[in-house]
Design an enzyme around this catalytic site. Structure first.
Site, PDB file in Angstrom:
ATOM      1  CG  ASP A  78      46.303  -3.372 -31.442  1.00  0.00           C
ATOM      2  OD1 ASP A  78      46.513  -2.827 -30.338  1.00  0.00           O
ATOM      3  OD2 ASP A  78      47.131  -3.373 -32.364  1.00  0.00           O
ATOM      4  CB  CYS A  97      49.827  -7.571 -31.610  1.00  0.00           C
ATOM      5  SG  CYS A  97      49.175  -7.109 -30.018  1.00  0.00           S
ATOM      6  CB  CYS A  99      39.023 -23.132 -21.125  1.00  0.00           C
ATOM      7  SG  CYS A  99      40.511 -23.527 -22.041  1.00  0.00           S
TER       8      CYS A  99
END
Ligand SMILES: [Zn+2]
Length: 388
Positions: free
Chosen positions: A138, A196, A346
């Site tokens: 992850d 995360c 982007c």
């Protein structure tokens, strides 16, 4: 003795013939395919959200040996997506919890447990001897490590990743196929990676992507054609758009192309790293998509640079723009026409802001960042373009 043993293990017992009956019925599998699965050795790095369906389905399908790498303990907040583990396992090691569950599903499976971090010092030793690696990690640091290990050892790597409502899958490091670095040469700067714990994810998304990884792993082991080698599957569960983008091997790739990566590198752990700021203090002005569209319509000569990756460019780009992926932007600065106003974009405006600051630091005065990236351009200017 060894010959004896290998002949014994490739025989399917009566119990196995019954257990795998519905799979053996498939002409693409048959008894031979089932024996191949039984002889196979798959290394699963990470027994979390992606690793859960991978472990469950590979065990159920009769993959003979599954190597499991994980050092974590089961946390209550894991359970909404890590279906390998149950409430009773909270607090115990993921390896123990996974082993119990796999044994329950299929006691024929041999489990090789590595209760450790997968890192440069042990990765080659752990992965050597497996037929396939499945990447259930992850974070970027381990993902690059898995990729480089796969390329160095010549073992294909079934990749998957998830973010919020989106997922990706591919098979990297297969003969003639690209690797992860062919797409993303270097890890992104830490401040562009959400920590995360902060990045939410809908629980079924890793379930979906992990199930696709398990499917691709089984196809690889059976030697079936039409796999995700040379293709990147992207999934958006909000729109249920499944897209497959052709990806090619990059001859300049430092892992599988020039092969300048000859040993493993430990990247910094990105999770928990600073998520804002960056080294630069330069401020960069933004331009709204509607303003840019108007100026292009008026025929103004603007330098528009797309800093995304080539596969994203292929999905669609702003007319008149040119592609300079983020990791090549610094090299591009001397070639820029300083008299022209330069506009960077982007996907959502983060990577291009990072690039725009580099340009501003290097003395390019007229730099602007497209607010909201191509996604906002699609919403406000050109809804016919593909969202991803
Ligand atoms: Zn490569």
């Amino acid at each position: 003795m060894d010959t004896e043993r290998s002949r014994d293990t490739t025989e399917l017992t009566r119990e196995e013939l019954v257990r795998y009956n519905r799979q053996i019925l498939l002409p693409q599998v048959g008894e031979d395919g089932q024996r191949m699965l039984k002889e196979s050795r798959v290394l699963l790095v990470g027994a979390g959200g992606l690793g859960s369906p991978v472990a469950l389905y590979l065990a159920a399908a009769g993959v003979g040996t599954i190597g499991l790498v994980d050092f974590d303990a089961v946390d209550l907040s894991n359970l909404h997506r890590q279906i390998l583990h149950g409430s009773a396992g909270v607090g115990s090691s993921k390896i123990d919890s996974a082993r119990d569950r796999i044994r329950d599903i299929n006691p024929n499976v041999e489990i090789e447990a590595y209760e450790t971090r997968f890192e440069s010092a042990n990765a080659l030793e752990i992965a050597r001897g497996y037929d396939l690696i499945v990447d259930g990690t992850d974070n970027f640091a381990t993902r690059y490590l898995v990729n480089d290990t796969s390329v160095l050892l010549g073992i294909p790597n079934v990749y998957g990743s998830v973010y919020r409502f989106e997922g990706q899958a591919s098979v990297f490091g297969a003969p003639n196929g690209p690797c992860y670095r062919c797409l993303f040469r270097e890890p992104p700067p830490p401040h562009l990676v959400p920590s995360c714990a902060e990045a939410g994810v809908l629980g079924v998304v890793p379930g979906l992507v992990g199930t696709i990884q398990a499917t691709e792993a089984i196809k690889q082991l059976l030697g079936l054609d039409d796999t995700l080698v040379g293709k990147l599957l992207t999934i958006d569960v909000m729109t249920m758009a499944f897209r497959t983008i052709e990806i090619r091997r990059d001859p300049e790739c430092p892992a599988c192309g020039t092969r300048e990566i000859t040993e493993l590198i430990d990247y910094d752990e990105f999770c928990g790293a600073a998520t804002t700021g960056g080294a630069s203090a330069s401020s960069v002005r933004e331009i709204q998509p509607s303003q840019l569209a108007e100026r292009l319509h008026d025929g103004e000569k603007l330098e528009i640079i797309d800093v995304r990756e080539p596969y994203e460019w292929q999905i669609g780009h702003i007319p008149g723009a040119r592609l300079v992926p983020l990791d090549r932007i610094a090299a591009e600065i001397p070639r820029l026409d300083k008299r022209k106003e330069t506009i960077l974009y982007c996907k959502v405006g983060e990577r291009s802001m990072y690039a725009a600051r580099q340009l501003a630091d290097a003395g390019v005065s007229e730099v602007r960042n497209l607010a909201g990236g191509i996604l906002r351009w699609i919403d406000e200017v050109d809804p016919t373009m593909t969202r991803y």
